[in-house]
Design a protein around this motif. Structure first.
Motif, PDB file in Angstrom:
ATOM      1  N   PHE A  11       0.815  -1.239   0.063  1.00 33.84           N
ATOM      2  CA  PHE A  11      -0.013   0.163  -0.019  1.00 33.84           C
ATOM      3  C   PHE A  11       0.883   1.204  -0.021  1.00 33.84           C
ATOM      4  O   PHE A  11       0.584   2.133  -0.629  1.00 33.84           O
ATOM      5  CB  PHE A  11      -0.975  -0.067   1.296  1.00 33.84           C
ATOM      6  CG  PHE A  11      -1.639  -1.378   1.096  1.00 33.84           C
ATOM      7  CD1 PHE A  11      -2.237  -1.960   0.360  1.00 33.84           C
ATOM      8  CD2 PHE A  11      -2.014  -1.543   2.552  1.00 33.84           C
ATOM      9  CE1 PHE A  11      -3.056  -3.099   0.296  1.00 33.84           C
ATOM     10  CE2 PHE A  11      -3.071  -2.851   2.604  1.00 33.84           C
ATOM     11  CZ  PHE A  11      -3.397  -3.292   1.430  1.00 33.84           C
ATOM     12  N   THR A  14       2.477   1.869  -3.272  1.00 35.77           N
ATOM     13  CA  THR A  14       1.383   2.184  -4.313  1.00 35.77           C
ATOM     14  C   THR A  14       0.988   3.713  -4.270  1.00 35.77           C
ATOM     15  O   THR A  14       1.150   4.616  -5.011  1.00 35.77           O
ATOM     16  CB  THR A  14      -0.015   1.513  -4.223  1.00 35.77           C
ATOM     17  OG1 THR A  14       0.367   0.045  -4.406  1.00 35.77           O
ATOM     18  CG2 THR A  14      -1.068   1.982  -5.127  1.00 35.77           C
ATOM     19  N   LEU A  15       1.006   3.952  -2.749  1.00 37.54           N
ATOM     20  CA  LEU A  15       1.064   5.554  -2.535  1.00 37.54           C
ATOM     21  C   LEU A  15       2.263   6.247  -3.346  1.00 37.54           C
ATOM     22  O   LEU A  15       1.982   7.370  -3.442  1.00 37.54           O
ATOM     23  CB  LEU A  15       1.133   5.646  -0.891  1.00 37.54           C
ATOM     24  CG  LEU A  15       1.097   7.258  -0.419  1.00 37.54           C
ATOM     25  CD1 LEU A  15      -0.190   7.817  -0.814  1.00 37.54           C
ATOM     26  CD2 LEU A  15       1.445   7.185   1.018  1.00 37.54           C
ATOM     27  N   ILE A  19       3.150   0.403  -9.346  1.00 30.57           N
ATOM     28  CA  ILE A  19       1.922  -0.195  -9.904  1.00 30.57           C
ATOM     29  C   ILE A  19       2.017  -1.796  -9.511  1.00 30.57           C
ATOM     30  O   ILE A  19       3.085  -2.358  -9.817  1.00 30.57           O
ATOM     31  CB  ILE A  19       2.000  -0.146 -11.369  1.00 30.57           C
ATOM     32  CG1 ILE A  19       2.115   1.463 -11.655  1.00 30.57           C
ATOM     33  CG2 ILE A  19       0.898  -0.754 -12.133  1.00 30.57           C
ATOM     34  CD1 ILE A  19       2.046   1.860 -13.145  1.00 30.57           C
ATOM     35  N   PRO A  30      -6.290  -5.451  -8.091  1.00 30.06           N
ATOM     36  CA  PRO A  30      -5.697  -4.165  -7.829  1.00 30.06           C
ATOM     37  C   PRO A  30      -6.329  -3.361  -6.901  1.00 30.06           C
ATOM     38  O   PRO A  30      -5.901  -2.307  -6.695  1.00 30.06           O
ATOM     39  CB  PRO A  30      -5.494  -3.440  -9.419  1.00 30.06           C
ATOM     40  CG  PRO A  30      -6.911  -4.153 -10.231  1.00 30.06           C
ATOM     41  CD  PRO A  30      -6.850  -5.671  -9.543  1.00 30.06           C
ATOM     42  N   PRO A  33      -4.527  -2.262  -3.260  1.00 27.20           N
ATOM     43  CA  PRO A  33      -3.329  -1.295  -2.910  1.00 27.20           C
ATOM     44  C   PRO A  33      -3.781   0.021  -3.444  1.00 27.20           C
ATOM     45  O   PRO A  33      -3.208   0.997  -2.863  1.00 27.20           O
ATOM     46  CB  PRO A  33      -2.623  -1.840  -4.274  1.00 27.20           C
ATOM     47  CG  PRO A  33      -2.726  -3.465  -4.519  1.00 27.20           C
ATOM     48  CD  PRO A  33      -4.354  -3.372  -4.297  1.00 27.20           C
ATOM     49  N   TYR A  34      -4.527   0.511  -4.236  1.00 27.08           N
ATOM     50  CA  TYR A  34      -5.159   1.534  -4.580  1.00 27.08           C
ATOM     51  C   TYR A  34      -6.075   2.422  -3.341  1.00 27.08           C
ATOM     52  O   TYR A  34      -6.044   3.477  -2.913  1.00 27.08           O
ATOM     53  CB  TYR A  34      -5.692   1.985  -5.953  1.00 27.08           C
ATOM     54  CG  TYR A  34      -4.741   1.589  -6.929  1.00 27.08           C
ATOM     55  CD1 TYR A  34      -3.900   2.836  -7.268  1.00 27.08           C
ATOM     56  CD2 TYR A  34      -4.461   0.565  -7.631  1.00 27.08           C
ATOM     57  CE1 TYR A  34      -2.769   2.576  -8.262  1.00 27.08           C
ATOM     58  CE2 TYR A  34      -3.783   0.313  -8.857  1.00 27.08           C
ATOM     59  CZ  TYR A  34      -2.740   1.339  -8.942  1.00 27.08           C
ATOM     60  OH  TYR A  34      -1.725   1.154 -10.013  1.00 27.08           O
ATOM     61  N   TYR A  35      -7.043   1.261  -3.089  1.00 31.65           N
ATOM     62  CA  TYR A  35      -8.013   2.052  -2.040  1.00 31.65           C
ATOM     63  C   TYR A  35      -7.354   2.236  -0.536  1.00 31.65           C
ATOM     64  O   TYR A  35      -7.248   3.330  -0.107  1.00 31.65           O
ATOM     65  CB  TYR A  35      -8.928   0.741  -1.801  1.00 31.65           C
ATOM     66  CG  TYR A  35      -9.816   0.874  -0.448  1.00 31.65           C
ATOM     67  CD1 TYR A  35     -10.757   1.956  -0.553  1.00 31.65           C
ATOM     68  CD2 TYR A  35      -9.625   0.411   0.489  1.00 31.65           C
ATOM     69  CE1 TYR A  35     -11.588   2.121   0.536  1.00 31.65           C
ATOM     70  CE2 TYR A  35     -10.476   0.527   1.755  1.00 31.65           C
ATOM     71  CZ  TYR A  35     -11.445   1.586   1.524  1.00 31.65           C
ATOM     72  OH  TYR A  35     -12.284   1.656   2.795  1.00 31.65           O
ATOM     73  N   ALA A  37      -4.006   2.745  -0.559  1.00 34.68           N
ATOM     74  CA  ALA A  37      -2.956   3.904  -0.320  1.00 34.68           C
ATOM     75  C   ALA A  37      -3.846   5.159  -0.296  1.00 34.68           C
ATOM     76  O   ALA A  37      -3.142   6.221   0.044  1.00 34.68           O
ATOM     77  CB  ALA A  37      -2.459   3.888  -1.870  1.00 34.68           C
ATOM     78  N   PHE A  38      -5.232   5.240  -0.683  1.00 31.84           N
ATOM     79  CA  PHE A  38      -5.884   6.265  -0.602  1.00 31.84           C
ATOM     80  C   PHE A  38      -6.035   6.745   0.887  1.00 31.84           C
ATOM     81  O   PHE A  38      -5.921   7.826   1.586  1.00 31.84           O
ATOM     82  CB  PHE A  38      -7.109   6.336  -1.145  1.00 31.84           C
ATOM     83  CG  PHE A  38      -8.293   7.267  -0.940  1.00 31.84           C
ATOM     84  CD1 PHE A  38      -8.142   8.529  -1.777  1.00 31.84           C
ATOM     85  CD2 PHE A  38      -9.267   7.165  -0.076  1.00 31.84           C
ATOM     86  CE1 PHE A  38      -9.056   9.494  -1.449  1.00 31.84           C
ATOM     87  CE2 PHE A  38     -10.097   8.129   0.013  1.00 31.84           C
ATOM     88  CZ  PHE A  38      -9.977   9.422  -0.438  1.00 31.84           C
ATOM     89  N   ARG A  41      -2.901   8.240   2.305  1.00 38.94           N
ATOM     90  CA  ARG A  41      -2.761   9.618   2.012  1.00 38.94           C
ATOM     91  C   ARG A  41      -3.588  10.703   2.739  1.00 38.94           C
ATOM     92  O   ARG A  41      -3.162  11.489   3.100  1.00 38.94           O
ATOM     93  CB  ARG A  41      -3.059   9.731   0.316  1.00 38.94           C
ATOM     94  CG  ARG A  41      -3.005  11.203   0.006  1.00 38.94           C
ATOM     95  CD  ARG A  41      -2.970  11.403  -1.329  1.00 38.94           C
ATOM     96  NE  ARG A  41      -2.228  10.985  -2.289  1.00 38.94           N
ATOM     97  CZ  ARG A  41      -0.909  11.066  -2.582  1.00 38.94           C
ATOM     98  NH1 ARG A  41      -0.185  12.006  -1.731  1.00 38.94           N
ATOM     99  NH2 ARG A  41      -0.218  10.235  -3.141  1.00 38.94           N
ATOM    100  N   LEU A 189      -2.961  -3.004 -16.501  1.00 34.36           N
ATOM    101  CA  LEU A 189      -1.893  -3.336 -15.461  1.00 34.36           C
ATOM    102  C   LEU A 189      -0.936  -4.190 -15.949  1.00 34.36           C
ATOM    103  O   LEU A 189       0.049  -4.231 -15.545  1.00 34.36           O
ATOM    104  CB  LEU A 189      -2.833  -3.794 -14.342  1.00 34.36           C
ATOM    105  CG  LEU A 189      -3.610  -2.465 -13.215  1.00 34.36           C
ATOM    106  CD1 LEU A 189      -4.538  -3.388 -12.448  1.00 34.36           C
ATOM    107  CD2 LEU A 189      -2.753  -1.752 -12.728  1.00 34.36           C
TER     108      LEU A 189
END
Length: 195
Positions: A11, A14-15, A19, A30, A33-35, A37-38, A41, A189
């Motif tokens: 995570f 990804t932040l 990728i 995928p 990792p993006y969720y 990382a949000f 942040r 991806l």
């Protein structure tokens, strides 16, 4: 089997712009990792930030349990079902990935229940985000949830008094669009990766 430390690394990577599949090994879809990382942040780079993201998914899942049960039971029973879910929910201590798949599955199931109650095409379209989420969490779970959904819709349509075959086939076409969207995400991806 995942663990919190590995997931935290993923995570955080990804932040910082890495990728999945290209810059690090990731066994799942995928979404996570993006969720997460949000959430890193928003709330800072720490395990509590990840746990907050997981709690958010569990709360949404419990709300869907409530609404699904409310279709068949009195509201106090539906409420007890949601409380039961929150109390004894499937807690995957090794990874925060799977709760998103449960949320997507519950959304899909809720829409199928609504389709049984009132077979209008809007419930098929409203099930698509849940199916898409399951595909992005773990593609094999996405395929099985899609197969179960298509079979369910087909059986519900066969049991309906509307005998128009064209309508029954048209009800299955959104699932083809879903597969195209999932294929596009994974193709993006996986592009440039060697076999």
């Amino acid at each position: 089997q995942g663990d919190r430390g590995r997931d935290f690394y993923v995570f955080q990577s990804t932040l910082h712009g890495d990728i999945p599949y290209k810059d690090y090994v990731w066994d799942y879809g995928p979404f996570s990792p993006y969720y997460y990382a949000f959430f890193l942040r928003l709330f800072g780079v720490s395990i509590p930030s990840i746990l907050l993201g997981e709690i958010f998914l569990k709360v949404l899942s419990g709300i869907l349990v409530y609404f699904s049960l409310a279709l068949f039971f009195e509201l106090p029973v539906a409420f007890l079902g949601a409380v039961w879910f929150w109390t004894f929910n499937p807690n995957f201590t090794q990874t925060g990935n799977h709760i998103a798949g449960i949320l997507g599955s519950l959304l899909t199931l809720y829409c199928i229940f609504r389709y049984i109650e009132n077979p209008v095409r809007k419930w098929i379209y409203l099930a698509l985000p849940g199916l898409f989420l399951v595909f992005l969490v773990k593609y094999n779970f996405g395929l099985s949830t899609l197969a179960a959904s298509v079979i369910s819709i087909f059986i519900i349509d066969l049991a309906s008094v509307d005998h128009f075959l064209a309508k029954k086939i048209l009800n299955l076409t959104p699932f083809i669009l879903l597969l195209a969207a999932v294929a596009a995400v994974y193709a993006f991806l996986f592009r440039g990766l060697s076999v």
